[in-house]
Design a protein around this motif. Structure first.
Motif, PDB file in Angstrom:
ATOM      1  N   GLY A 276       0.806  -1.214   0.000  1.00 38.32           N
ATOM      2  CA  GLY A 276       0.000   0.000   0.000  1.00 38.32           C
ATOM      3  C   GLY A 276       0.840   1.264   0.000  1.00 38.32           C
ATOM      4  N   LYS A 277       2.160   1.120  -0.135  1.00 39.71           N
ATOM      5  CA  LYS A 277       3.057   2.275  -0.135  1.00 39.71           C
ATOM      6  C   LYS A 277       3.744   2.426  -1.483  1.00 39.71           C
ATOM      7  CE  LYS A 277       4.016   1.907   4.827  1.00 39.71           C
ATOM      8  NZ  LYS A 277       5.077   1.746   5.855  1.00 39.71           N
ATOM      9  N   ARG A 278       4.071   3.659  -1.816  1.00 39.35           N
ATOM     10  CA  ARG A 278       4.770   3.946  -3.066  1.00 39.35           C
ATOM     11  C   ARG A 278       6.248   4.191  -2.785  1.00 39.35           C
ATOM     12  NH1 ARG A 278      -0.309   6.328  -3.754  1.00 39.35           N
ATOM     13  NH2 ARG A 278      -1.341   5.760  -5.739  1.00 39.35           N
ATOM     14  N   VAL A 279       7.093   3.602  -3.590  1.00 34.82           N
ATOM     15  CA  VAL A 279       8.534   3.802  -3.467  1.00 34.82           C
ATOM     16  C   VAL A 279       8.934   5.153  -4.054  1.00 34.82           C
ATOM     17  CG1 VAL A 279      10.817   2.922  -4.137  1.00 34.82           C
ATOM     18  CG2 VAL A 279       8.965   1.322  -3.556  1.00 34.82           C
ATOM     19  N   PHE A 280       8.319   5.504  -5.187  1.00 35.11           N
ATOM     20  CA  PHE A 280       8.616   6.760  -5.868  1.00 35.11           C
ATOM     21  C   PHE A 280       7.416   7.695  -5.757  1.00 35.11           C
ATOM     22  CE2 PHE A 280      10.658   3.252  -8.201  1.00 35.11           C
ATOM     23  CZ  PHE A 280      11.992   3.577  -7.975  1.00 35.11           C
ATOM     24  N   LYS A 281       7.669   8.981  -5.894  1.00 34.39           N
ATOM     25  CA  LYS A 281       6.567   9.944  -5.864  1.00 34.39           C
ATOM     26  C   LYS A 281       5.618   9.702  -7.030  1.00 34.39           C
ATOM     27  CE  LYS A 281       9.006  13.575  -3.352  1.00 34.39           C
ATOM     28  NZ  LYS A 281       9.450  14.997  -3.338  1.00 34.39           N
ATOM     29  N   MET A 282       6.195   9.247  -8.155  1.00 30.94           N
ATOM     30  CA  MET A 282       5.413   8.892  -9.331  1.00 30.94           C
ATOM     31  C   MET A 282       6.287   8.082 -10.256  1.00 30.94           C
ATOM     32  SD  MET A 282       3.206  11.410 -11.814  1.00 30.94           S
ATOM     33  CE  MET A 282       2.100  10.735 -13.056  1.00 30.94           C
ATOM     34  N   ALA A 283       5.697   7.157 -10.963  1.00 22.67           N
ATOM     35  CA  ALA A 283       6.432   6.353 -11.943  1.00 22.67           C
ATOM     36  C   ALA A 283       5.778   6.549 -13.320  1.00 22.67           C
ATOM     37  CB  ALA A 283       6.418   4.885 -11.541  1.00 22.67           C
ATOM     38  N   PRO A 284       6.564   6.430 -14.414  1.00 20.63           N
ATOM     39  CA  PRO A 284       7.987   6.119 -14.495  1.00 20.63           C
ATOM     40  C   PRO A 284       8.853   7.152 -13.761  1.00 20.63           C
ATOM     41  CG  PRO A 284       6.945   5.912 -16.644  1.00 20.63           C
ATOM     42  CD  PRO A 284       5.959   6.607 -15.752  1.00 20.63           C
ATOM     43  N   ILE A 285      10.110   6.786 -13.545  1.00 24.50           N
ATOM     44  CA  ILE A 285      10.971   7.521 -12.630  1.00 24.50           C
ATOM     45  C   ILE A 285      11.259   8.950 -13.076  1.00 24.50           C
ATOM     46  CG2 ILE A 285      13.181   6.785 -13.613  1.00 24.50           C
ATOM     47  CD1 ILE A 285      14.085   6.344 -10.648  1.00 24.50           C
ATOM     48  N   HIS A 288       9.161  11.103 -11.121  1.00 26.58           N
ATOM     49  CA  HIS A 288       9.612  11.199  -9.722  1.00 26.58           C
ATOM     50  C   HIS A 288      10.557  12.379  -9.565  1.00 26.58           C
ATOM     51  CE1 HIS A 288      11.253   9.975  -5.808  1.00 26.58           C
ATOM     52  NE2 HIS A 288      12.455  10.177  -6.337  1.00 26.58           N
ATOM     53  N   PHE A 289      11.511  12.496 -10.493  1.00 27.51           N
ATOM     54  CA  PHE A 289      12.467  13.601 -10.410  1.00 27.51           C
ATOM     55  C   PHE A 289      11.791  14.944 -10.671  1.00 27.51           C
ATOM     56  CE2 PHE A 289      15.425  10.047 -11.233  1.00 27.51           C
ATOM     57  CZ  PHE A 289      16.272  10.239 -10.148  1.00 27.51           C
ATOM     58  N   GLU A 290      10.781  14.951 -11.522  1.00 27.92           N
ATOM     59  CA  GLU A 290      10.005  16.187 -11.727  1.00 27.92           C
ATOM     60  C   GLU A 290       9.373  16.651 -10.427  1.00 27.92           C
ATOM     61  OE1 GLU A 290       7.754  17.278 -15.614  1.00 27.92           O
ATOM     62  OE2 GLU A 290       7.377  15.163 -15.211  1.00 27.92           O
ATOM     63  N   LEU A 291       8.801  15.682  -9.686  1.00 26.62           N
ATOM     64  CA  LEU A 291       8.139  16.003  -8.417  1.00 26.62           C
ATOM     65  C   LEU A 291       9.139  16.275  -7.301  1.00 26.62           C
ATOM     66  CD1 LEU A 291       5.182  13.434  -8.582  1.00 26.62           C
ATOM     67  CD2 LEU A 291       5.118  15.895  -9.030  1.00 26.62           C
TER      68      LEU A 291
END
Length: 326
Positions: A276-285, A288-291
């Motif tokens: 139920g947890k996300r490793v990245f803020k958003m995928a594709p990665i 994630h770097f944008e966020l």
């Protein structure tokens, strides 16, 4: 080596020439991209940007490759198999883009239907390889050989469809897929050339040139997106030249950025479904770097640099392996 340079220049020039009238056509007919609601807020401004730019990339690649191969007197069955595979993936990608445009939302073909067609298309170069080449069922890296035999088609399908989808996932920021793809295809061209597969080498060089030309229209702020028309086809071609050029294992290094993008999605989905947890803020990665407050230009520049480093590393590893140093 001269023909690789010629192929690169042909791909770039033809893509630059075809881009202007095609983008004007898209703008005139209001054929634009629909952005998903879950995309970062900064992507809202991309709504309506012309898509299906992959059409003029592929036209440039096919025409440029035919001209270069004819000049090199290598316009043979293998070349046509590679280009035909590219064309079939283009048709699939275009259908996906068409459904998105027609439905006025970022939902095209079903994932299952898309994958089944990708598998069917991938079988074309694999069957050609199995029927015409001795040792086609072997996977080699330098002097190390794994004999897969008739299990090879399964492996080959995974390589080609995996590359197609990985490149498709990478096409999420202005200039990202094009810039990273340039270095990947230059590496493919060099390795295929040194391995004695001139058809795959020339076509790869032409793709690198076409992507360089496309980057003029796709760099931030993009005038056009390649869409699935381009990304599915170019990714499928990346896997195809690796299979027919017999450097499948090195593709993991060449396509390291695309592998990273794919793994980030797999990790994200698996983690969310199990914990139920996300490793990245958003995928594709790249999202994630944008966020993480990286600008779009910074993400693209860093990913392109990583792709360049990995591509150089792949060529170096190939040379060292074939000299028996590794």
């Amino acid at each position: 080596m001269i023909m690789l340079t010629v192929a690169f220049l042909l791909g770039m020039i033809l893509c630059l020439l075809f881009g202007v009238p095609y983008i004007d056509f898209l703008k005139k007919h209001m054929i634009g991209q629909y952005v998903k609601d879950c995309a970062p807020e900064t992507h809202a401004k991309k709504q309506g940007t012309p898509t299906t730019g992959g059409v003029f990339i592929i036209v440039a690649v096919i025409l440029g490759s035919i001209i270069a191969l004819a000049m090199a007197q290598r316009l043979d069955t293998e070349a046509f198999i590679i280009l035909l595979t590219l064309l079939f993936y283009t048709f699939e990608g275009f259908q996906d883009d068409y459904l998105k445009i027609k439905g006025k939302k970022n939902d095209g073909m079903s994932a299952k239907g898309k994958l089944l067609r990708q598998i069917a298309i991938a079988m074309l170069p694999i069957l050609y390889l199995m029927m015409t080449k001795a040792g086609a069922g072997d996977v080699a890296i330098g002097h190390y050989i794994l004999h897969l035999g008739w299990l090879y088609p399964i492996f080959g399908v995974i390589v080609i469809t995996g590359a197609s989808n990985a490149y498709n996932l990478t096409d999420g920021l202005d200039g990202l897929a094009a810039s990273t793809g340039i270095f990947a295809f230059i590496a493919c061209a060099l390795i295929a050339f040194f391995s004695g597969y001139p058809e795959a080498a020339v076509i790869s060089a032409c793709v690198a040139g076409a992507l360089a030309g496309f980057l003029k229209y796709n760099k931030p702020k993009a005038e056009v997106f390649m869409g699935d028309t381009g990304s599915l086809a170019i990714g499928g071609l990346l896997g195809t030249v690796a299979v027919l050029g017999k450097f499948e294992i090195l593709l993991v290094l060449i396509a390291g950025v695309f592998v990273m993008e794919t793994l980030s999605v797999i990790i994200q989905v698996t983690s969310f479904k199990t914990t139920g947890k996300r490793v990245f803020k958003m995928a594709p990665i790249h999202h994630h770097f944008e966020l993480c407050d990286w600008s779009e230009k910074k993400v693209v520049a860093v990913f392109a640099l990583v792709s360049a480093i990995l591509s150089v590393a792949a060529v170096v590893v190939y040379v060292l392996l074939n000299r028996g140093i590794l």
